[in-house]
Design an enzyme around this catalytic site. Structure first.
Site, short mmCIF file in Angstrom:
data_model
loop_
_atom_site.label_atom_id
_atom_site.label_comp_id
_atom_site.label_asym_id
_atom_site.label_seq_id
_atom_site.Cartn_x
_atom_site.Cartn_y
_atom_site.Cartn_z
CD GLU A 102 38.56 45.87 49.84
OE1 GLU A 102 38.89 45.52 50.97
OE2 GLU A 102 38.04 45.09 49.01
CB CYS B 264 57.94 27.63 23.46
SG CYS B 264 59.50 28.04 22.71
N1 LLP Z 1 38.79 43.85 46.77
C1 LLP Z 1 38.73 42.51 46.68
C2 LLP Z 1 38.24 41.76 47.82
C3 LLP Z 1 39.11 41.87 45.50
O1 LLP Z 1 39.01 40.55 45.42
C4 LLP Z 1 39.59 42.63 44.41
C5 LLP Z 1 40.04 41.99 43.18
C6 LLP Z 1 39.66 44.03 44.55
C7 LLP Z 1 39.24 44.60 45.74
C8 LLP Z 1 40.16 44.93 43.46
O2 LLP Z 1 39.39 44.84 42.32
P1 LLP Z 1 39.63 45.87 41.11
O3 LLP Z 1 39.24 47.24 41.61
O4 LLP Z 1 41.06 45.81 40.76
O5 LLP Z 1 38.74 45.36 40.04
N2 LLP Z 1 43.53 39.24 37.77
C9 LLP Z 1 42.25 39.73 37.29
C10 LLP Z 1 41.55 40.55 38.33
C11 LLP Z 1 41.30 39.81 39.62
C12 LLP Z 1 40.66 40.67 40.64
C13 LLP Z 1 40.61 39.97 41.96
N3 LLP Z 1 40.07 40.73 43.04
C14 LLP Z 1 42.48 40.54 36.02
O6 LLP Z 1 43.62 40.63 35.56
O7 LLP Z 1 41.53 41.07 35.44
#
Ligand code: LLP
Length: 445
Positions: A290, A361
């Site tokens: 994912e 702000c």
């Molecule tokens: N699968 C699950 C179950 C997840 O919880 C996440 C991300 C992904 C896949 C995808 O992960 P990626 O490949 O994008 O690292 N808002 C934070 C990131 C939160 C990620 C949450 N879960 C940021 O801006 O760094």
């Protein structure tokens, strides 16, 4: 600033992305503007899919839409043959409205509401990634009401803490997500699922974190999930058709970030799974992953217009842009680092290190503390790279600032995927209760 994908400096000395001159994009669509490099998104999709084809394993690559979920993105991901992971009715609705095939949608989340579950069952999604015992009971009950059976992956918490060098295998049990391996909850979840008539257990899921560069965490998680699968077969006779190992593959935001090519992550995961099952006679499950950030992160660039500057001699120089934490909350939330260049004078040498401030702000509304730029003027165009993931997705209307437009660029063509919010959009859900309504001036007459 590192130039990602199709980003280049053209012969006018301007940044161009997808063959489109950044100054023209800014003039046409206004700033701030999210610019998405479609060719790079497609390339990233193909890197993951290609690596799995090489591996010889059955697979699905599900784009984690939380990173950036708009209809145009769903279309591209579908085109590239990926599946889609959603975590809310809003993401599910976006995908369905884009015509994304429901049977390739996986529904995540630690607190799916009954109405979200109903919506997903009605749509005929591919599977639920069930997180806890409450959800298992709810899923079974709602499926029963509807006379349906639903496919389920169980999210397990393997106890791999991916953000330390030692990959300590304790600690991470303390997570709001999933069934914990160590306490036996994961095993009980398998037994529970097998006993619920409306649930069909497809397999298990694990996700160890985000923006991870190294392989050992992924290998260890794969090994633990495989060991769990063997244990379940030995004790219950059940086998998993699917093992989903989540996302988390890191990308290059700034100098010093050292992501590996997709093929290395996939290769390591595939090898760990094969090794784990070697000589066991276990029918090799399909491997799902994912990726979110690694599909879309480096394909995004945000264009801002520079406005005021403030030089505090001996301290620092602030350069303010027409956006900030409302379109990119990551520096404020996570101290994330970014790189920038002057898009209208991209060949000019860096002359000073300045701090890029947003317009909210709030003192914490800083985008980059140490950007090396030529001397800037009001009206210059600043490009911040690598804003494709978790920027638009996490944007807000703080200070009632309008969310920017999103354009997709490819082969010299720029198309709007999300319109810039209007001031009326800001007020769309705003109502004045009758008792607070202004009385006409002559009401007493
Ligand atoms: N699968 C699950 C179950 C997840 O919880 C996440 C991300 C992904 C896949 C995808 O992960 P990626 O490949 O994008 O690292 N808002 C934070 C990131 C939160 C990620 C949450 N879960 C940021 O801006 O760094």
């Amino acid at each position: 600033m590192h130039l990602h994908g199709t980003s280049a400096i053209n012969d006018r000395g301007h940044l161009q992305i997808g063959g489109c001159d950044a100054t023209e994009l800014a003039a046409t669509f206004g700033t701030p503007l999210y610019v998405m490099d479609e060719a790079l998104i497609r390339q990233r999709c193909r890197e993951f899919v290609g690596a799995f084809r090489e591996s010889g394993l059955g697979f699905q690559v599900a784009y984690a839409s939380k990173a950036f979920c708009v209809k145009a993105m769903c279309r591209i991901v579908e085109d590239e043959g990926l599946s889609l992971d959603v975590v809310s009715e809003g993401e599910l609705y976006t995908a369905l409205q884009a015509g994304f095939p429901a049977d390739r949608i996986h529904f995540h989340g630690n607190n799916k509401t009954p109405s979200e579950i109903e919506m997903a069952i009605d749509a005929g999604i591919g599977c639920f990634v069930a997180d806890n015992f409450t959800e298992l009971a709810l899923l079974n009950a709602i499926a029963a009401e509807k006379g349906r059976t639903v496919q389920v992956l169980l999210r397990i918490t393997p106890g791999v803490h991916a953000h330390t060098h030692e990959y300590i295998t304790t600690g991470q049990e303390d997570s709001k997500f999933g069934f914990d391996l160590k306490s036996g909850a994961a095993f009980r979840a398998v037994e529970t699922t097998l006993g619920l008539p409306r649930l069909r257990l497809l397999g298990v899921h694990s996700h160890i974190g985000s923006q991870i560069f190294e392989l050992p965490g992924f290998r260890l998680a794969a090994a633990k999930v495989v060991a769990f699968a063997l244990d379940v077969r030995a004790k219950l006779g059940a086998t998993f058709a699917v093992i989903n190992l989540g996302g988390g593959f890191g990308i290059r935001y700034v100098d010093g970030d050292t992501p590996l090519p997709a093929a290395e992550y996939v290769g390591a995961i595939a090898a760990s799974v094969r090794e784990g099952f070697a000589d066991s006679g276990y029918p090799l499950p399909d491997i799902w992953i994912e990726p979110g950030r690694s599909i879309v992160g480096d394909a995004g660039t945000t264009l801002y217009t520079i406005g005021s500057t403030k030089d505090i001699p001996g301290v620092r120089k602030y350069v303010a842009v027409d956006g900030g934490m409302t379109d990119n909350p990551r520096p404020a939330l996570y101290e994330s680092r970014y790189e920038a260049l002057l898009a209208n004078r991209a060949n000019d040498k860096g002359e000073e290190v300045v701090s890029i401030a947003g317009k909210c702000c709030e003192s914490g509304d800083m985008l980059i503390w140490d950007a090396s730029l030529p001397k800037v003027n009001a009206g210059d165009l600043l490009a911040v790279a690598c804003t494709g993931a978790y920027n638009y997705a996490m944007a807000s209307n703080y200070n009632r600032i309008r969310r920017p437009a999103v354009v997709f660029v490819k082969d010299g063509q720029a198309d709007v995927a999300v319109n810039r919010e209007s001031l009326d959009d800001i007020l769309r859900n705003d109502v004045i209760p009758a008792r607070l309504a202004k009385q006409p001036a002559n009401a007493e007459a």
